[in-house]
Design an enzyme around this catalytic site. Sequence first.
Site, PDB file in Angstrom:
ATOM      1  N   TYR A   1     -28.208 -72.364 -52.498  1.00  0.00           N
ATOM      2  CA  TYR A   1     -26.810 -72.264 -52.032  1.00  0.00           C
ATOM      3  C   TYR A   1     -26.531 -70.881 -51.450  1.00  0.00           C
ATOM      4  O   TYR A   1     -26.056 -70.753 -50.317  1.00  0.00           O
ATOM      5  CB  TYR A   1     -25.846 -72.556 -53.196  1.00  0.00           C
ATOM      6  CG  TYR A   1     -24.433 -72.079 -52.919  1.00  0.00           C
ATOM      7  CD1 TYR A   1     -23.641 -72.735 -51.981  1.00  0.00           C
ATOM      8  CD2 TYR A   1     -23.903 -70.965 -53.578  1.00  0.00           C
ATOM      9  CE1 TYR A   1     -22.349 -72.291 -51.705  1.00  0.00           C
ATOM     10  CE2 TYR A   1     -22.616 -70.520 -53.315  1.00  0.00           C
ATOM     11  CZ  TYR A   1     -21.841 -71.190 -52.373  1.00  0.00           C
ATOM     12  OH  TYR A   1     -20.572 -70.743 -52.089  1.00  0.00           O
TER      13      TYR A   1
ATOM     14  N   LYS B   1     -25.588 -69.686 -47.605  1.00  0.00           N
ATOM     15  CA  LYS B   1     -24.339 -68.986 -47.252  1.00  0.00           C
ATOM     16  C   LYS B   1     -24.660 -67.629 -46.611  1.00  0.00           C
ATOM     17  O   LYS B   1     -23.987 -67.207 -45.663  1.00  0.00           O
ATOM     18  CB  LYS B   1     -23.460 -68.780 -48.496  1.00  0.00           C
ATOM     19  CG  LYS B   1     -22.825 -70.029 -49.051  1.00  0.00           C
ATOM     20  CD  LYS B   1     -21.830 -70.708 -48.101  1.00  0.00           C
ATOM     21  CE  LYS B   1     -20.542 -69.936 -47.918  1.00  0.00           C
ATOM     22  NZ  LYS B   1     -19.542 -70.705 -47.126  1.00  0.00           N
TER      23      LYS B   1
ATOM     24  N   THR C   1     -19.010 -66.024 -49.902  1.00  0.00           N
ATOM     25  CA  THR C   1     -19.098 -65.877 -51.359  1.00  0.00           C
ATOM     26  C   THR C   1     -19.743 -64.549 -51.759  1.00  0.00           C
ATOM     27  O   THR C   1     -20.537 -63.975 -50.998  1.00  0.00           O
ATOM     28  CB  THR C   1     -19.940 -67.046 -51.927  1.00  0.00           C
ATOM     29  OG1 THR C   1     -20.244 -66.789 -53.287  1.00  0.00           O
ATOM     30  CG2 THR C   1     -21.259 -67.213 -51.183  1.00  0.00           C
ATOM     31  N   ASP C   2     -19.438 -64.110 -52.976  1.00  0.00           N
ATOM     32  CA  ASP C   2     -20.102 -62.907 -53.508  1.00  0.00           C
ATOM     33  C   ASP C   2     -21.570 -63.178 -53.855  1.00  0.00           C
ATOM     34  O   ASP C   2     -22.347 -62.241 -54.055  1.00  0.00           O
ATOM     35  CB  ASP C   2     -19.350 -62.354 -54.731  1.00  0.00           C
ATOM     36  CG  ASP C   2     -19.232 -63.327 -55.898  1.00  0.00           C
ATOM     37  OD1 ASP C   2     -19.716 -64.476 -55.801  1.00  0.00           O
ATOM     38  OD2 ASP C   2     -18.635 -62.929 -56.925  1.00  0.00           O
ATOM     39  N   GLU C   3     -21.945 -64.474 -53.936  1.00  0.00           N
ATOM     40  CA  GLU C   3     -23.318 -64.790 -54.357  1.00  0.00           C
ATOM     41  C   GLU C   3     -24.369 -64.328 -53.352  1.00  0.00           C
ATOM     42  O   GLU C   3     -25.545 -64.246 -53.680  1.00  0.00           O
ATOM     43  CB  GLU C   3     -23.467 -66.287 -54.624  1.00  0.00           C
ATOM     44  CG  GLU C   3     -22.559 -66.755 -55.728  1.00  0.00           C
ATOM     45  CD  GLU C   3     -22.977 -68.049 -56.400  1.00  0.00           C
ATOM     46  OE1 GLU C   3     -24.116 -68.499 -56.189  1.00  0.00           O
ATOM     47  OE2 GLU C   3     -22.154 -68.596 -57.141  1.00  0.00           O
TER      48      GLU C   3
END
Length: 356
Positions: free
Chosen positions: A158, A162, A132-134
């Site tokens: 989260y 990741k 993810t970009d997060e």
Amino acid sequence: MILVTGGAGFIGANFVLDWLAGSNEPVVNLDKLTYAGNLNNLSSLQGDARHIFVQGDIGDSALLAQLLAQYQPRAVVNFAAESHVDRSIHGPEDFIQTNMVGTFRLLEAVRHYWQALPTDSKAAFRFLHVSTDEVYGTLSKDAPPFTEEHTYEPNSPYSASKAASDHLVRAWHHTYGLPVLTTNCSNNYGPYHFPEKLIPLMIVNALAGKNLPVYGDGMQVRDWLYVKDHCSAIRRVLEAGQLGQTYNVGGWNEKPNIEIVNTVCALLDELRPRADGQSYASQITYVQDRPGHDRRYAIDARKIERELGWKPAETFDTGIRKTVAWYLDNADWVANVQTGAYRDWVSKQYTSQDAV
Ligand code: NAD
Ligand code: DAU
């Protein structure tokens, strides 16, 4: 044969459906069927011998070893994860177990399998980790979009879990030579999106006459990509990505949340007008912000465009129209999720390692 994990969830199911629509190469689909796993997403594959569904956990080393030995996949695509930021704030434990410990166990099982492969199969093997970009954290208003070189600054349980999984994948390449690829994608939307996430929640709540809860001032920015475009990017990276590299995937569609919600309302006004003639936008309610809410994400997708020739097929306008129409056309799917019937269906229909 490829092994997909988390293939009963939103993106994984779209990936499996698209894969088998374009290829006869079978898929083993390992999914724990948490609340987010929904076999109704894959009901069109019922009886299709190319899809082998196995209910199980990516943290189950013995099961992984057995599946790898039995099916001898040429690639593993890892979608399995706890994916919802709000849930990670209320209960981070599952995120640590699946996203970190689970990815570690999967990497170890795959490493042992890969190391024992004959030379040609070993060279051709790929492990693709879907991320993810997060992991990059938050951007200020005028900062350039995230490139693959951006530092990792995860802010939620989260995104931290990741980020940790991405680091494990990277380390298994550098230390053991495992042939890995990682994709870091922006916010997806489209069919089979679980209605805890912004876009499907707004559609479902609007139709039910409920409030549309917008966090804080609604000016947080996300970069939206139609799920089928994410799937095509993953297929392209699997096919042609450089080993050990990461690829950002995004749609160049930065939008504030309130604009997304207003767009959904406008489409519903057009396609399913309210009986009282009012706009669905009148249901918008500003609520307390998410703790630690990242203000802005934006993806610089030039590397995958330049090196692998990938481009999204949908604009935001075409993708969001298809999405709203899909939810209107699939009221049964929504009702099954809302009533919990999709869980009953699983327990009635399914025994371990049945193909569905
Ligand atoms: P999802 O929550 O809809 O689906 C996750 C799937 O993984 C479910 O089917 C669930 O049953 C399964 N699963 C969970 N824990 C498992 C375990 N321990 N073992 C086996 N299966 C397990 O998630 P999604 O939105 O489809 O996301 C898929 C992947 O893509 C995730 O890794 C996520 O981090 C990543 N991602 C998502 C987005 C997005 O916008 N949704 C964007 C970028 C990256
Ligand atoms: O950026 C990629 C990520 O996108 C993925 O890695 C995650 O798995 C995925 O869930 C998604 O995370 P977000 O937190 O961005 O998605 P969500 O749909 O939960 O929220 C989108 C934005 O909308 C976010 O700024 C919070 C806001 N929001 C969300 C909900 C559910 C609201 O304002 N109201 C809501 O009710």
